[in-house]
Design a protein around this motif. Structure first.
Motif, PDB file in Angstrom:
ATOM      1  N   SER A   1      -1.034  -4.811  -6.351  1.00  0.00           N
ATOM      2  CA  SER A   1      -0.903  -4.581  -5.226  1.00  0.00           C
ATOM      3  C   SER A   1      -2.105  -3.769  -4.453  1.00  0.00           C
ATOM      4  N   TYR A   2      -2.351  -4.179  -3.306  1.00  0.00           N
ATOM      5  CA  TYR A   2      -3.590  -3.688  -2.559  1.00  0.00           C
ATOM      6  C   TYR A   2      -3.220  -3.228  -1.167  1.00  0.00           C
ATOM      7  N   TYR A   3      -4.142  -2.510  -0.620  1.00  0.00           N
ATOM      8  CA  TYR A   3      -3.925  -1.735   0.592  1.00  0.00           C
ATOM      9  C   TYR A   3      -5.267  -1.411   1.398  1.00  0.00           C
ATOM     10  N   LYS A   4      -4.976  -1.601   2.724  1.00  0.00           N
ATOM     11  CA  LYS A   4      -5.874  -1.202   3.523  1.00  0.00           C
ATOM     12  C   LYS A   4      -6.168   0.463   3.640  1.00  0.00           C
ATOM     13  N   ASP A   5      -7.461   0.851   3.631  1.00  0.00           N
ATOM     14  CA  ASP A   5      -7.877   2.061   3.322  1.00  0.00           C
ATOM     15  C   ASP A   5      -6.649   3.276   4.105  1.00  0.00           C
ATOM     16  N   SER A   6      -6.638   2.743   5.285  1.00  0.00           N
ATOM     17  CA  SER A   6      -5.952   3.430   6.077  1.00  0.00           C
ATOM     18  C   SER A   6      -4.467   3.945   5.933  1.00  0.00           C
ATOM     19  N   VAL A   7      -3.940   3.048   5.325  1.00  0.00           N
ATOM     20  CA  VAL A   7      -2.350   3.185   4.589  1.00  0.00           C
ATOM     21  C   VAL A   7      -2.565   3.749   3.160  1.00  0.00           C
ATOM     22  N   LYS A   8      -3.432   3.501   2.740  1.00  0.00           N
ATOM     23  CA  LYS A   8      -3.205   4.016   1.211  1.00  0.00           C
ATOM     24  C   LYS A   8      -2.622   5.328   1.048  1.00  0.00           C
ATOM     25  N   GLY A   9      -1.639   5.437   0.218  1.00  0.00           N
ATOM     26  CA  GLY A   9      -0.683   6.618   0.127  1.00  0.00           C
ATOM     27  C   GLY A   9       0.248   6.929   0.976  1.00  0.00           C
ATOM     28  N   ARG A  10       0.390   5.856   2.015  1.00  0.00           N
ATOM     29  CA  ARG A  10       1.466   6.198   2.835  1.00  0.00           C
ATOM     30  C   ARG A  10       2.543   4.836   2.809  1.00  0.00           C
ATOM     31  N   PHE A  11       1.897   3.734   2.600  1.00  0.00           N
ATOM     32  CA  PHE A  11       2.733   2.538   2.594  1.00  0.00           C
ATOM     33  C   PHE A  11       2.563   1.853   0.986  1.00  0.00           C
ATOM     34  N   THR A  12       3.844   1.393   0.851  1.00  0.00           N
ATOM     35  CA  THR A  12       3.923   0.744  -0.338  1.00  0.00           C
ATOM     36  C   THR A  12       4.439  -0.606  -0.480  1.00  0.00           C
ATOM     37  N   VAL A  13       3.820  -1.584  -0.841  1.00  0.00           N
ATOM     38  CA  VAL A  13       4.359  -3.148  -0.727  1.00  0.00           C
ATOM     39  C   VAL A  13       5.102  -3.417  -2.131  1.00  0.00           C
ATOM     40  N   SER A  14       6.136  -4.084  -1.900  1.00  0.00           N
ATOM     41  CA  SER A  14       6.781  -4.577  -3.156  1.00  0.00           C
ATOM     42  C   SER A  14       7.615  -5.772  -3.023  1.00  0.00           C
ATOM     43  N   ARG A  15       7.838  -6.375  -4.193  1.00  0.00           N
ATOM     44  CA  ARG A  15       8.711  -7.676  -3.923  1.00  0.00           C
ATOM     45  C   ARG A  15       9.946  -7.727  -4.887  1.00  0.00           C
ATOM     46  N   ASP A  16      10.774  -8.558  -4.618  1.00  0.00           N
ATOM     47  CA  ASP A  16      12.051  -8.918  -5.528  1.00  0.00           C
ATOM     48  C   ASP A  16      12.131 -10.185  -5.509  1.00  0.00           C
ATOM     49  N   ASN A  17      11.429 -10.866  -6.797  1.00  0.00           N
ATOM     50  CA  ASN A  17      11.453 -12.283  -6.579  1.00  0.00           C
ATOM     51  C   ASN A  17      12.892 -13.023  -6.995  1.00  0.00           C
ATOM     52  N   ALA A  18      13.802 -12.097  -7.233  1.00  0.00           N
ATOM     53  CA  ALA A  18      15.102 -12.877  -7.433  1.00  0.00           C
ATOM     54  C   ALA A  18      15.651 -12.892  -6.180  1.00  0.00           C
ATOM     55  N   LYS A  19      15.349 -12.186  -5.145  1.00  0.00           N
ATOM     56  CA  LYS A  19      15.770 -12.348  -3.840  1.00  0.00           C
ATOM     57  C   LYS A  19      14.888 -12.902  -2.740  1.00  0.00           C
ATOM     58  N   ASN A  20      13.650 -13.526  -3.408  1.00  0.00           N
ATOM     59  CA  ASN A  20      12.797 -14.079  -2.334  1.00  0.00           C
ATOM     60  C   ASN A  20      12.445 -13.236  -1.289  1.00  0.00           C
ATOM     61  N   THR A  21      12.316 -11.801  -1.457  1.00  0.00           N
ATOM     62  CA  THR A  21      11.781 -11.188  -0.369  1.00  0.00           C
ATOM     63  C   THR A  21      10.634 -10.251  -0.945  1.00  0.00           C
ATOM     64  N   VAL A  22       9.718  -9.823   0.074  1.00  0.00           N
ATOM     65  CA  VAL A  22       8.778  -8.788  -0.012  1.00  0.00           C
ATOM     66  C   VAL A  22       9.118  -7.519   1.081  1.00  0.00           C
ATOM     67  N   TYR A  23       8.805  -6.543   0.493  1.00  0.00           N
ATOM     68  CA  TYR A  23       9.083  -5.107   1.465  1.00  0.00           C
ATOM     69  C   TYR A  23       7.661  -4.398   1.686  1.00  0.00           C
ATOM     70  N   LEU A  24       7.780  -3.891   2.700  1.00  0.00           N
ATOM     71  CA  LEU A  24       6.678  -2.890   3.224  1.00  0.00           C
ATOM     72  C   LEU A  24       7.350  -1.368   3.538  1.00  0.00           C
TER      73      LEU A  24
END
Length: 123
Positions: free
Chosen positions: A57-80
């Motif tokens: 996973s990768y982040y814009k500098d200003s959101v590092k440590g505050r935002f987390t991106v994840s995904r559930d491929n079984a549910k075809n969904t990505v989260y922020l």
């Protein structure tokens, strides 16, 4: 590929929100996913991205440590997951998909886009 983003809303500074993006594609695990945002009067900017498998996973500098991106491929969904929100995070947030390798940056060529969900952070 159709993407449906949800989860936006109004939150006070310091609060949290979780955005979701559901994809209607049978091979979701072959798509890298990303989140972008566009604030009023500003250009669209990259926020975060995640690889096909979710192991990178990768982040814009200003959101590092505050935002987390994840995904559930079984549910075809990505989260922020967004924590410690600031008024500067106010924007319409868009999820995006591209087949293959994850790319980052404002001009990263993502092929498919959701309709956006509005996040408003009050001070």
């Amino acid at each position: 590929v159709q993407l449906q983003a949800s989860g936006g809303g109004l939150v006070q500074a310091g609060g949290s929100l979780r955005l979701s993006c559901a994809a209607s594609v049978p091979t979701f695990s072959t798509y890298a996913m990303a989140w972008f945002r566009q604030a009023p009067g500003k250009e669209r900017e990259y926020v975060a991205a995640i690889s096909k498998s979710g192991d990178s996973s990768y982040y814009k500098d200003s959101v590092k440590g505050r935002f987390t991106v994840s995904r559930d491929n079984a549910k075809n969904t990505v989260y922020l997951q967004m924590e410690s929100l600031e008024p500067e995070d106010t924007a319409i947030y868009y999820c995006a998909a591209r087949w293959g390798t994850v790319l980052t940056g404002n001009r990263a060529p993502y092929n498919y886009w959701g309709q956006g969900t509005l996040v408003t952070v009050s001070s």
